[in-house]
Design an enzyme around this catalytic site. Structure first.
Site, PDB file in Angstrom:
ATOM      1  CB  SER A 101      -0.965  -0.022   1.186  1.00 29.64           C
ATOM      2  OG  SER A 101      -1.889   1.033   1.091  1.00 29.64           O
ATOM      3  CG  HIS A 102       0.352   3.680   3.395  1.00 31.22           C
ATOM      4  ND1 HIS A 102      -0.479   2.593   3.566  1.00 31.22           N
ATOM      5  CD2 HIS A 102       0.826   3.986   4.616  1.00 31.22           C
ATOM      6  CE1 HIS A 102      -0.508   2.267   4.856  1.00 31.22           C
ATOM      7  NE2 HIS A 102       0.272   3.094   5.507  1.00 31.22           N
ATOM      8  CG  ASP A 128      -2.198   4.402  -1.548  1.00 31.65           C
ATOM      9  OD1 ASP A 128      -2.980   4.341  -2.511  1.00 31.65           O
ATOM     10  OD2 ASP A 128      -2.169   3.533  -0.651  1.00 31.65           O
ATOM     11  CG  ASP A 170      -2.706  -0.251  -2.570  1.00 30.93           C
ATOM     12  OD1 ASP A 170      -2.668   0.891  -2.061  1.00 30.93           O
ATOM     13  OD2 ASP A 170      -3.393  -1.171  -2.088  1.00 30.93           O
ATOM     14  CG  ASP A 213      -5.709   1.338  -0.792  1.00 31.78           C
ATOM     15  OD1 ASP A 213      -4.795   2.178  -0.703  1.00 31.78           O
ATOM     16  OD2 ASP A 213      -5.784   0.328  -0.059  1.00 31.78           O
ATOM     17  NE  ARG A 214      -3.726   3.785   3.027  1.00 32.38           N
ATOM     18  CZ  ARG A 214      -3.459   3.747   4.315  1.00 32.38           C
ATOM     19  NH1 ARG A 214      -3.117   4.856   4.957  1.00 32.38           N
ATOM     20  NH2 ARG A 214      -3.503   2.625   4.996  1.00 32.38           N
ATOM     21  CE  LYS A 258      -7.219   2.012   2.534  1.00 32.60           C
ATOM     22  NZ  LYS A 258      -7.444   0.765   3.278  1.00 32.60           N
TER      23      LYS A 258
END
Length: 543
Positions: A113-114, A277, A279, A281-282, A376
């Site tokens: 992710s982030h 971010d 991946d 999702d943010r 998300k």
């Protein structure tokens, strides 16, 4: 091609967190590490034989190599088909959409992710269920149980599959379908938002800066914002996914997306700024000299969702994670909608969406989304904001001012204390938990405690209970702080302190959040004894 049963043994520490298993990349690259965990994924879901999966990741270092291993293991375990994004690329929300669109048996997403990427940084693997959402605790617990007893894994002895060209191929008896990672997701977005209205706004001179942070949403942003909506070339900044994210920390907050913040606070700021971010999702939303907190963003989207064509029928309900501010609650109350409070972790929203209880969900950690997928979705949030601005013909600042005038302002901030020694973080939380019963009635820095607890969630759909989801301390007037340890780091512990206070006097809406929250910050530090336990008196990241 031969299936080999490779003898192995359990490896400590392979317990999936809220978003799968995350470790340093070199750990995943170690002997048997990735293979053990992937075999335990297949075993934990009852086997892979005859099943179809989606596979993709955010392009970070080791992404392509891991994809080839996973394909060979899926074939060895009898999978019928794997749908993989070209070059093993898929944003997390796009992977969720492909799982749902193709009615597959789930998917494996390679991402941290982030978290930063690179050979000396982070990597991650998680499994998403047939509904497109992250595996629930019952499934991740089954996977973890297998990691403690595994003795062998299956893998096909074969050459790498060509995943650089869209089309069909085979690996032993398994079909491999390489797909454009962007097309289906972009088509979905056109069904949800008024692209004509957004296109007209952009044609009228509305300027956008979207910072993809050298991560996965670059190609998605180029296709949707530049190609389909007509924004000028260069609107998407840092749009090429790189294995190390160009040395950036791909976390869309004011600290790490500082280039975007400088642009939006500059003399010739665009009308709208956003970042996503690692991946995808943010998201972070900003206007010229206006930063929109994630909690406020969720509330604004809930209040205005009916303006987007995919949501004209209204919302079934709204959900937020417990540490997220109550701004969305005030919108839900005014609209007569149910509002649910869940633990941190998108998987907790899945049951609510599958049961048609909620349409919009959000977390303070820069994640918002809806029931169009079960993750998300950063770009979705950006497009929802653009749709709202196009229809209301207002600036970001005007939308926020109108929202606060209607609902009040929930001043809110999150303070992250990163890489704390785990034993010190655990000791602090344990000591705080031991004092909870004695806190009500105490006055600290002029604030009187009215309630304190260790939050537990009772899922209204399946009856499951999730305990120890964060310590809450609530003061007279509704101000509060929450402390929890995050499960997304790969070294030490990240302690997160969440702070909130409601302001209903319009003359006080222009305060700096840190100033407005100063008494709560001081009270939280004293009650939790943060400095005494950790040696830290200030956070590493403030959002």
């Amino acid at each position: 091609m031969q299936v080999t049963d490779v003898v192995t043994q359990p490896i400590d520490g392979q317990k999936p967190g809220t978003s799968g298993l995350r470790k340093k990349t070199r750990v995943f690259m170690g002997p048997h590490y990735l293979e053990n965990f992937v075999q335990c994924i297949f075993d934990g879901i009852g086997g892979a034989a005859g099943k179809t999966f989606v596979l993709g990741g955010d392009g970070r270092f080791f992404n392509k190599r891991a994809a080839q291993v996973i394909l060979r293991m899926a074939a060895a375990n009898g999978a019928a088909r794997v749908i993989v994004g070209r070059d093993a690329l898929l944003s997390t929300p796009a992977a969720s959409h492909l799982i749902r669109l193709n009615k597959t048996d789930g998917g494996i997403i390679m991402s941290a992710s982030h978290n930063p990427g690179g050979e000396d940084e982070d990597f991650g693997v998680k499994f998403n269920m047939p509904n497109g959402g992250p595996a629930p605790e019952a499934v991740t617990n089954a996977m973890f149980a297998r990691t403690k007893e595994i003795t062998s894994y299956k893998i096909l002895e074969a050459q790498d599959v060509d995943i650089s060209t869209v089309g069909e191929t085979t690996l032993a008896d398994m079909k491999v379908s390489v797909v454009d990672p962007v097309a289906d997701y972009a088509d979905l977005m056109e069904t949800l938002f008024d692209f004509d209205a957004i296109r007209a706004m952009i044609a009228g001179g509305f300027r956008i800066s979207f910072d993809a942070m050298c991560a996965i949403t670059g190609p998605y942003g180029v296709e949707i914002i530049e190609n389909r909506l007509g924004a000028p070339k260069g609107t998407v900044v840092h749009g090429t996914p790189l294995p190390d994210f160009g040395g950036m920390h791909p976390d869309p907050n004011p600290t790490w997306a500082h280039e975007l913040m400088d642009t939006m606070n500059g003399p010739d700021a665009p009308d709208f700024g956003a970042a996503s971010d690692g991946d995808g999702d943010r998201n972070m939303i900003v206007g010229p000299r206006v930063y929109v907190s994630p909690s406020d963003s969720l509330a604004v989207l809930a209040a205005n969702a009916h303006l987007a064509k995919g949501y004209t029928a209204g919302l079934a309900g709204v959900a937020r994670s417990m540490p997220t501010s109550a701004a969305a609650d005030r919108v839900a109350e005014k609209l007569g909608l149910p509002c649910y409070e869940t633990p941190t972790g998108w998987k907790f929203f899945g049951n609510l969406m599958d049961d048609d209880r909620v349409t919009l969900c959000g977390e303070e950690s820069f994640g918002t989304g809806s029931n169009h997928v079960r993750e998300k979705d950063g770009l979705w949030a950006v497009l929802m904001w653009l749709n709202i601005l196009a229809v209301r013909k207002m600036s970001v600042a005007e939308v926020m001012a109108d929202h606060w005038a209607t609902y009040g302002r929930n001043y809110y901030s999150r303070h992250d204390f990163e890489a704390i020694e785990s034993d010190k973080a655990d000791a602090m939380i344990s000591a705080l938990r031991a004092r909870l019963a004695d806190l009500p009635g105490q006055t600290v820095h002029g604030l009187t405690v009215t309630a304190a607890d260790d939050y537990a969630y009772h899922d209204p759909v399946d009856g499951s209970v999730s305990e120890h989801q964060g310590v809450r301390v609530i003061f007279e007037g509704g101000a509060r702080f929450v402390i929890r340890l995050s499960g997304t780091g790969t070294s030490g512990a990240t302690m997160r302190l969440y702070l909130e206070a409601l302001e209903t006097d319009p003359t006080n809406f222009a305060q700096d959040p840190q100033a407005a929250l100063a008494p709560i910050i001081a009270a939280a530090h004293e009650i939790a004894q943060i400095s005494a336990h950790t040696g830290r008196d200030r956070p590493d990241v403030t959002t």
